[in-house]
Design a protein around this motif. Structure first.
Motif, mmCIF file in Angstrom:
data_model
loop_
_atom_site.group_PDB
_atom_site.id
_atom_site.type_symbol
_atom_site.label_atom_id
_atom_site.label_comp_id
_atom_site.label_asym_id
_atom_site.label_seq_id
_atom_site.Cartn_x
_atom_site.Cartn_y
_atom_site.Cartn_z
ATOM 1 N N LEU A 155 34.700 42.587 43.659
ATOM 2 C CA LEU A 155 35.773 41.891 42.954
ATOM 3 C C LEU A 155 35.195 41.210 41.713
ATOM 4 C CD1 LEU A 155 38.803 41.194 43.110
ATOM 5 C CD2 LEU A 155 38.158 39.082 44.286
ATOM 6 N N PHE A 156 35.567 41.718 40.547
ATOM 7 C CA PHE A 156 35.080 41.173 39.282
ATOM 8 C C PHE A 156 36.075 40.138 38.776
ATOM 9 C CE2 PHE A 156 32.914 45.100 39.883
ATOM 10 C CZ PHE A 156 31.651 44.892 39.355
ATOM 11 N N SER A 157 35.534 38.985 38.405
ATOM 12 C CA SER A 157 36.366 37.836 38.054
ATOM 13 C C SER A 157 36.008 37.317 36.667
ATOM 14 C CB SER A 157 36.162 36.725 39.096
ATOM 15 O OG SER A 157 36.838 35.547 38.718
ATOM 16 N N TRP A 158 37.044 36.968 35.911
ATOM 17 C CA TRP A 158 36.792 36.396 34.580
ATOM 18 C C TRP A 158 37.842 35.354 34.251
ATOM 19 C CZ3 TRP A 158 39.802 36.530 30.065
ATOM 20 C CH2 TRP A 158 39.179 35.944 28.947
ATOM 21 N N ASP A 159 37.381 34.252 33.661
ATOM 22 C CA ASP A 159 38.247 33.214 33.102
ATOM 23 C C ASP A 159 37.826 32.972 31.662
ATOM 24 O OD1 ASP A 159 40.062 32.364 35.212
ATOM 25 O OD2 ASP A 159 38.252 31.731 36.278
ATOM 26 N N PRO A 160 38.776 32.595 30.801
ATOM 27 C CA PRO A 160 38.431 32.389 29.392
ATOM 28 C C PRO A 160 37.228 31.468 29.203
ATOM 29 C CG PRO A 160 40.799 32.343 29.663
ATOM 30 C CD PRO A 160 40.211 32.426 31.048
ATOM 31 N N HIS A 161 36.367 31.862 28.254
ATOM 32 C CA HIS A 161 35.163 31.105 27.886
ATOM 33 C C HIS A 161 34.069 31.168 28.958
ATOM 34 C CE1 HIS A 161 37.836 29.674 24.801
ATOM 35 N NE2 HIS A 161 38.583 29.030 25.685
ATOM 36 N N GLN A 162 34.237 32.050 29.935
ATOM 37 C CA GLN A 162 33.237 32.205 30.990
ATOM 38 C C GLN A 162 32.654 33.618 30.950
ATOM 39 O OE1 GLN A 162 32.426 29.540 33.038
ATOM 40 N NE2 GLN A 162 33.841 28.378 31.742
ATOM 41 N N ASP A 163 31.634 33.839 31.786
ATOM 42 C CA ASP A 163 31.097 35.183 31.972
ATOM 43 C C ASP A 163 31.907 35.928 33.027
ATOM 44 O OD1 ASP A 163 29.106 34.503 30.211
ATOM 45 O OD2 ASP A 163 27.541 34.272 31.729
ATOM 46 N N VAL A 164 31.783 37.238 33.028
ATOM 47 C CA VAL A 164 32.328 38.047 34.115
ATOM 48 C C VAL A 164 31.348 37.986 35.283
ATOM 49 C CG1 VAL A 164 33.043 40.344 34.851
ATOM 50 C CG2 VAL A 164 33.458 39.621 32.487
ATOM 51 N N THR A 165 31.837 37.635 36.458
ATOM 52 C CA THR A 165 31.002 37.592 37.666
ATOM 53 C C THR A 165 31.680 38.439 38.748
ATOM 54 O OG1 THR A 165 32.098 35.573 38.417
ATOM 55 C CG2 THR A 165 30.073 35.304 37.135
ATOM 56 N N TYR A 166 31.006 38.588 39.876
ATOM 57 C CA TYR A 166 31.613 39.397 40.930
ATOM 58 C C TYR A 166 31.167 38.933 42.307
ATOM 59 C CZ TYR A 166 27.134 41.838 41.469
ATOM 60 O OH TYR A 166 25.822 42.140 41.703
ATOM 61 N N THR A 167 31.979 39.317 43.300
ATOM 62 C CA THR A 167 31.652 39.108 44.712
ATOM 63 C C THR A 167 31.867 40.435 45.434
ATOM 64 O OG1 THR A 167 33.921 38.321 45.074
ATOM 65 C CG2 THR A 167 32.212 36.645 44.768
ATOM 66 N N VAL A 168 31.241 40.582 46.605
ATOM 67 C CA VAL A 168 31.321 41.828 47.358
ATOM 68 C C VAL A 168 32.074 41.577 48.657
ATOM 69 C CG1 VAL A 168 30.010 43.740 48.354
ATOM 70 C CG2 VAL A 168 29.097 42.504 46.373
ATOM 71 N N HIS A 169 32.994 42.487 49.001
ATOM 72 C CA HIS A 169 33.844 42.327 50.183
ATOM 73 C C HIS A 169 33.896 43.640 50.963
ATOM 74 C CE1 HIS A 169 35.475 38.580 48.339
ATOM 75 N NE2 HIS A 169 35.257 39.261 47.222
ATOM 76 N N ARG A 170 33.722 43.547 52.263
ATOM 77 C CA ARG A 170 33.766 44.733 53.126
ATOM 78 C C ARG A 170 34.911 44.584 54.126
ATOM 79 N NH1 ARG A 170 29.961 48.561 54.414
ATOM 80 N NH2 ARG A 170 28.397 47.381 53.209
ATOM 81 N N ASP A 171 35.701 45.643 54.276
ATOM 82 C CA ASP A 171 36.832 45.643 55.217
ATOM 83 C C ASP A 171 37.708 44.401 55.030
ATOM 84 O OD1 ASP A 171 36.033 48.051 56.393
ATOM 85 O OD2 ASP A 171 34.637 47.004 57.734
ATOM 86 N N SER A 172 38.043 44.112 53.776
ATOM 87 C CA SER A 172 38.812 42.908 53.465
ATOM 88 C C SER A 172 40.212 43.270 52.966
ATOM 89 C CB SER A 172 38.087 42.108 52.372
ATOM 90 O OG SER A 172 38.183 42.800 51.125
ATOM 91 N N SER A 173 40.983 42.243 52.699
ATOM 92 C CA SER A 173 42.334 42.448 52.164
ATOM 93 C C SER A 173 42.299 43.007 50.741
ATOM 94 C CB SER A 173 43.101 41.122 52.176
ATOM 95 O OG SER A 173 42.437 40.149 51.382
ATOM 96 N N TYR A 174 41.134 43.000 50.100
ATOM 97 C CA TYR A 174 41.013 43.532 48.745
ATOM 98 C C TYR A 174 40.917 45.060 48.714
ATOM 99 C CZ TYR A 174 40.094 38.718 47.308
ATOM 100 O OH TYR A 174 40.193 37.371 47.066
ATOM 101 N N CYS A 175 40.695 45.697 49.852
ATOM 102 C CA CYS A 175 40.634 47.162 49.882
ATOM 103 C C CYS A 175 41.963 47.733 49.376
ATOM 104 C CB CYS A 175 40.356 47.656 51.301
ATOM 105 S SG CYS A 175 38.687 47.273 51.896
ATOM 106 N N PHE A 176 41.889 48.703 48.489
ATOM 107 C CA PHE A 176 43.127 49.189 47.869
ATOM 108 C C PHE A 176 43.296 50.702 47.896
ATOM 109 C CE2 PHE A 176 39.920 48.744 44.540
ATOM 110 C CZ PHE A 176 39.986 49.963 43.886
#
Length: 418
Positions: A384-405
């Motif tokens: 999951l790649f995340s970005w907010d204005p004036h910040q860097d792009v960061t990420y987290t890793v998720h296995r068998d989660s609700s984020y699976c698409f």
């Protein structure tokens, strides 16, 4: 790009000239853009670690991407699909509409029908990549026939599958100051799939929309109704129902630097002239904006509105936009045709304006960043790649989660090579 992967001649929309125009005034720098995790207060990027797994963030600072325009091959339409009034998928062009030139003095009331002839799509239903995935399954044999025989090639012959809208957000990120984003990435059979996840801020904004805001969103769809006909010889029917479930979507394939892309985006209409070019060069985007009465308003239009309009149309190779300019009461006071290849000239004299080369280079670097960190080939794993204005792009890793698409029907459908 032809079937052998060779670069073809630029389209009429001026891809080659666009790159040349934007490169004249840019700096050529080569800083490190990937950096390890750090405090948001730290101003200078740390050098890239020799270990790819330590790359935890991607800077969005504009000056890092001021370098020559990356190679972007002419988008080629490889298919299309339609969504009907109930949002059902059809592997055909039944929802295509045809552009009809507006009168020199349009008499378009964009408020008409909002109360009694409007069927609004349910925004709470998150479709993710489902419609694109249905198209891929329906056209799997055609896609696989384009894949080189090399065993190292991804099953689909492309590196990235996503919506055009997700790429548009990436292009505009270096200049976005208000809205962040979340992008879920899954590697499956050698191809990266990118799907947007709604942010908490976006959810709140949707819930808190005023009635005035919701009506103004309708105005854009109503403008389309005044300029689109259902078939080649018909006239527009502004007395009909506006149903935002309906859509015609092009599916295009292209290449950004070394990233082979397959993406889909909704198209408003196509040229119906007898000499209209082949898709996607025949497509036209329809937009509305507030009437421009002062130089300051014109400048703001160039600096903010045109950025998103350009990104949305440039990506799939749509060559022109027809814009309707309206007064505060929703009455269209004039229209203007904007050619995508000319936008670089329109913004050229704006102080500290956006640069297409920055947009495209950031998108390219983001895709490289994702390919660096997403290594496990499994639909059960989501980065999951995340970005907010004036910040860097960061990420987290998720296995068998609700984020699976990637849905089971797609994973199973792609299981066999034919």
């Amino acid at each position: 790009m032809d079937q052998h992967g060779r670069k073809v001649n630029p389209p009429p929309s001026g891809y080659k000239n666009h790159r040349r125009n934007m490169d004249n005034d840019t700096l050529s720098v080569n800083p490190k853009r990937f950096r390890p995790s750090h405090s948001p207060d730290r101003a200078d990027p740390a050098p890239l670690s020799s270990s790819a797994s330590s790359c935890r963030a991607l800077s969005t600072r504009r000056q890092l991407y001021e370098k020559p325009f990356p190679v972007y091959k002419q988008p080629v339409e490889v298919g299309s699909f339609s969504l009907d009034s109930e949002r059902r998928f059809f592997n055909d062009a039944r929802q295509i509409r045809y552009f009809v030139e507006p009168p020199s003095r349009p008499d378009f009331n964009l408020r008409d029908g909002y109360k009694d002839r409007f069927v609004k799509r349910d925004d709470s239903i998150k479709e993710k990549l489902d419609h694109i995935l249905r198209w891929i399954l329906a056209n799997k044999s055609k896609l696989e026939s384009r894949v080189a025989a090399a065993s190292s090639s991804p099953a689909l012959g492309v590196d990235v599958v996503t919506w055009r809208g997700h790429l548009t957000k990436l292009l505009t990120t270096p200049y976005e100051t208000r809205e962040g984003w979340l992008l879920a990435a899954t590697l499956f059979r050698g191809t990266l799939y990118l799907s947007e996840v709604e942010t908490e801020a976006s959810r709140r904004d949707t819930e808190n929309r005023t009635e005035r805001h919701q009506e103004m969103m309708y105005w854009g769809y109503k403008f389309e109704q005044y300029l689109c006909a259902e078939d080649m010889k018909a006239s527009p029917d502004p007395g009909g129902v506006v149903n935002t479930n309906e859509a015609f979507c092009t599916v295009v394939q292209t290449k950004l630097a070394d990233h082979k892309l397959l993406f889909s985006g909704e198209v408003d209409c196509r040229d119906r002239g007898p000499k209209s070019p082949a898709a996607p060069a025949c497509y036209i985007e329809l937009k509305t904006s507030a009437e421009i009465c002062t130089p300051k308003q014109r400048s703001n239009f160039h600096r903010f509105k045109l950025l998103k309009w350009w990104a949305q149309s440039f990506l799939p190779g749509v060559p022109r936009i027809v814009a309707g300019f309206r007064d505060p009461d929703g009455l269209v006071v004039g229209t203007e045709t904007i050619h995508i290849s000319q936008i670089s000239h329109l913004i050229k004299n704006e102080y500290n304006c956006w640069k297409p080369t920055v947009c495209m280079n950031f998108c390219c670097e983001f895709l490289s960043f994702v390919r660096t960190v997403v290594r496990e080939d499994s639909p059960r794993v989501v980065h999951l790649f995340s970005w907010d204005p004036h910040q860097d792009v960061t990420y987290t890793v998720h296995r068998d989660s609700s984020y699976c698409f990637l849905p089971p029907w797609y994973v199973e459908g792609m299981g066999s090579p034919h």
